[in-house]
Write a protein that holds these residues in place. Structure first.
Motif, short mmCIF file in Angstrom:
data_model
loop_
_atom_site.label_atom_id
_atom_site.label_comp_id
_atom_site.label_asym_id
_atom_site.label_seq_id
_atom_site.Cartn_x
_atom_site.Cartn_y
_atom_site.Cartn_z
N TYR A 42 -24.77 -1.38 -6.75
CA TYR A 42 -24.08 -2.26 -5.81
C TYR A 42 -22.62 -2.38 -6.25
N TRP A 43 -21.72 -2.39 -5.28
CA TRP A 43 -20.32 -2.69 -5.58
C TRP A 43 -19.81 -3.65 -4.51
N PRO A 44 -18.93 -4.57 -4.92
CA PRO A 44 -18.44 -5.58 -3.98
C PRO A 44 -17.39 -5.03 -3.02
N ARG A 45 -17.12 -5.79 -2.01
CA ARG A 45 -16.15 -5.42 -0.99
C ARG A 45 -14.78 -5.09 -1.59
N GLU A 46 -14.42 -5.75 -2.69
CA GLU A 46 -13.12 -5.53 -3.34
C GLU A 46 -12.92 -4.09 -3.79
N ASN A 47 -13.99 -3.34 -3.96
CA ASN A 47 -13.87 -1.93 -4.33
C ASN A 47 -13.37 -1.07 -3.17
N LYS A 48 -13.47 -1.56 -1.97
CA LYS A 48 -13.01 -0.85 -0.78
C LYS A 48 -13.70 0.50 -0.62
N GLY A 49 -15.02 0.50 -0.76
CA GLY A 49 -15.80 1.71 -0.58
C GLY A 49 -16.03 2.48 -1.87
N PHE A 50 -16.80 3.56 -1.77
CA PHE A 50 -17.16 4.30 -2.98
C PHE A 50 -15.96 4.99 -3.62
N LEU A 51 -14.96 5.38 -2.85
CA LEU A 51 -13.79 6.01 -3.47
C LEU A 51 -12.97 5.02 -4.28
N GLY A 52 -13.11 3.74 -3.99
CA GLY A 52 -12.51 2.71 -4.83
C GLY A 52 -13.10 2.72 -6.23
N LEU A 53 -14.37 3.14 -6.35
CA LEU A 53 -15.00 3.26 -7.66
C LEU A 53 -14.35 4.39 -8.47
N ALA A 54 -13.90 5.44 -7.80
CA ALA A 54 -13.22 6.55 -8.48
C ALA A 54 -11.78 6.19 -8.82
N ASN A 55 -11.17 5.30 -8.03
CA ASN A 55 -9.78 4.93 -8.23
C ASN A 55 -9.61 3.80 -9.24
N ALA A 56 -10.44 2.76 -9.15
CA ALA A 56 -10.27 1.57 -9.99
C ALA A 56 -11.48 1.25 -10.85
N GLY A 57 -12.61 1.91 -10.61
CA GLY A 57 -13.84 1.58 -11.33
C GLY A 57 -14.54 0.41 -10.68
N PRO A 58 -15.71 0.05 -11.19
CA PRO A 58 -16.46 -1.05 -10.59
C PRO A 58 -15.75 -2.39 -10.78
N ALA A 59 -15.67 -3.16 -9.69
CA ALA A 59 -15.04 -4.49 -9.72
C ALA A 59 -16.06 -5.51 -10.22
N LYS A 60 -15.57 -6.70 -10.53
CA LYS A 60 -16.44 -7.78 -10.97
C LYS A 60 -17.52 -8.02 -9.91
N GLY A 61 -18.76 -8.10 -10.35
CA GLY A 61 -19.87 -8.29 -9.44
C GLY A 61 -20.64 -7.02 -9.15
N ALA A 62 -20.10 -5.86 -9.55
CA ALA A 62 -20.81 -4.59 -9.35
C ALA A 62 -22.04 -4.55 -10.26
N ARG A 63 -23.04 -3.83 -9.82
CA ARG A 63 -24.26 -3.64 -10.62
C ARG A 63 -24.34 -2.17 -11.01
N VAL A 64 -24.27 -1.93 -12.32
CA VAL A 64 -24.23 -0.57 -12.86
C VAL A 64 -25.33 -0.41 -13.89
N GLY A 65 -26.08 0.71 -13.77
CA GLY A 65 -27.15 0.98 -14.70
C GLY A 65 -26.65 1.54 -16.02
N PRO A 66 -27.55 1.67 -17.01
CA PRO A 66 -27.18 2.22 -18.31
C PRO A 66 -26.95 3.72 -18.24
N PRO A 67 -26.25 4.28 -19.23
CA PRO A 67 -25.95 5.72 -19.21
C PRO A 67 -27.16 6.60 -19.56
N ALA A 68 -27.17 7.78 -18.94
CA ALA A 68 -28.19 8.80 -19.23
C ALA A 68 -27.62 10.16 -18.84
N ASN A 69 -28.09 11.20 -19.49
CA ASN A 69 -27.71 12.57 -19.12
C ASN A 69 -28.60 12.99 -17.95
N VAL A 70 -27.96 13.49 -16.87
CA VAL A 70 -28.71 13.80 -15.65
C VAL A 70 -28.25 15.11 -15.03
N GLU A 71 -29.09 15.64 -14.16
CA GLU A 71 -28.72 16.72 -13.24
C GLU A 71 -28.98 16.20 -11.85
#
Length: 91
Positions: A42-71
């Motif tokens: 989940y990411w809040p409206r302040e991220n302005k969409g998923f590309l906002g996650l690439a530009n500024a990273g997750p904003a306060k209130g985002a829900r991010v899981g723990p790291p893992a190596n994936v394909e």
């Protein structure tokens, strides 16, 4: 998880997954391998969409899981992340 090398990217999939991680190998094609990948559930409206996650990273209130190596499969977008976004994802 230790700090890893590779290109920091934000990846979306046809299955509505949104992931940050470090690309290993090619970023072209239908699959991609990521080290220390994190799923953004989940990411809040302040991220302005998923590309906002690439530009500024997750904003306060985002829900991010723990790291893992994936394909990941069925890739729809691979976006380069800014240094600001990388710092926010790693925080």
């Amino acid at each position: 998880m230790t700090k890893t090398t590779g290109s920091p990217v934000l990846v979306t999939t046809a299955h509505r997954g949104v992931f940050f991680g470090y690309a290993v190998g090619s970023t072209a094609g239908k699959t991609i391998k990521l080290k220390a990948a994190r799923c953004c559930i989940y990411w809040p409206r302040e991220n302005k969409g998923f590309l906002g996650l690439a530009n500024a990273g997750p904003a306060k209130g985002a829900r991010v899981g723990p790291p893992a190596n994936v394909e990941l499969r069925d890739i729809t977008c691979v976006a380069e992340c800014t240094p600001t976004a990388v710092a926010a994802w790693e925080a």
